[in-house]
Scaffold this active site. Sequence first.
Site, short mmCIF file in Angstrom:
data_model
loop_
_atom_site.label_atom_id
_atom_site.label_comp_id
_atom_site.label_asym_id
_atom_site.label_seq_id
_atom_site.Cartn_x
_atom_site.Cartn_y
_atom_site.Cartn_z
N GLN A 121 65.77 -9.36 24.47
CA GLN A 121 66.57 -8.62 23.23
C GLN A 121 67.90 -9.10 22.93
O GLN A 121 68.77 -8.96 23.86
CB GLN A 121 66.68 -7.22 23.34
N GLY A 122 68.10 -9.95 21.96
CA GLY A 122 69.52 -10.42 21.64
C GLY A 122 69.97 -9.55 20.33
O GLY A 122 70.02 -9.98 19.35
N GLU A 239 62.54 2.19 20.34
CA GLU A 239 63.41 2.07 21.74
C GLU A 239 63.71 3.53 22.05
O GLU A 239 63.79 4.05 23.31
CB GLU A 239 64.64 1.22 21.55
#
Length: 378
Positions: A121-122, A239
């Site tokens: 995840q960036g 998330e």
Amino acid sequence: MDLTDTPEEAEFRARLREWLAKTLPTLPPKPSPDDWPGRRAYDLGWQRTLHDAGYADVHWDAPPTVRLIYLEETEEAGAPYVGANFVGLLHAGPTIAAEGTAEQRARWLPPILRGEEVWCQGFSEPDAGSDLAALRTRAWRDGDDYVVSGSKIWTSHAEVADWCELLVRTDPTAPKHRGITWLALRMDTPGVTVRPLRTLAGSTEFAQVFLDEVRVPVAHRVGAEHDGWRVTLVTLSFERGTAFAGEVVACRRVLRELAREAHRNGRWDDPALRRRLGALNAEFRALWRLTQWHVSEAAATGAGVPGAAGSVFKLRYSHARQDLYDTAADVLGPDSLDLGRPWTADRLSSLSYTIAAGTSQIQHTIVAERLLGLPKGR
């Protein structure tokens, strides 16, 4: 919501439980925590085992009740966690399933389910963590590519990832919640540099990623250009709303282990400790019921996207997890200073849960504005 198993669900539970009992003893030993290539191979091997047995797509395509039965049974049996590919299975994959084109879903989803590719995840940046919309990593169009420059931090499992869900700013003149685009980046693209970061517990699952004029095909954009914030909210909904579901079951298992340890070392005689363990038991049982409600709500949206109520879960779970491992330290006494003992490293990592996936302050704001309808703060 009826929380009892239907005959079909009871059959699925029994079949899964039987399969786990036969399969788990055949797994190879877990690699060293510092052996990231080994951990990647182990985690993807488990995912391939799930795929071959017909359980790989339970996170996405199964009915919500079946999904929760799967999480309950695998956690209770001590099956491997999703591990290095948690971003692919729990964040990027569901986002692509909800927002991607047919071609993107066909390209990216099957390799995740087969245990062939790892995602990272960036999102966060050195100057844009809690205030994610303040990100500065730039991307500009050059023909059929975006050219990306900037840096990301706290990039989970970047050192073993094949792909990165990447947020970039494509319109620097727009308000900060606009002009953002969601891209899928190949991690072996020229111009990508990964620098591991060592945590308080000594692990290196996070990294800083530097992007120096990295070219990303426009075809790897998920959603419309400049519409990345909306797509990001989809990712964050998964998330916060459902990605921690399995961890709730794991925490309930840890709680039982703590009670057994307290009986063994004499700490059970402390009535205050027993009250704390009882309160935590009630807390995690309530969180599991809240999880069941969230997953059912996600299914009811049609696209399978959890709602803003996921912030209620994220807020309570983050603090309950910290309370759990603080209690573990009380049970262990002086042994809680030994990182080699069970639960001690988890206690250190639990400190990050009120920051990861949006700080508790952000979750309070979401609950106030989107659920309670209170006016926005100035």
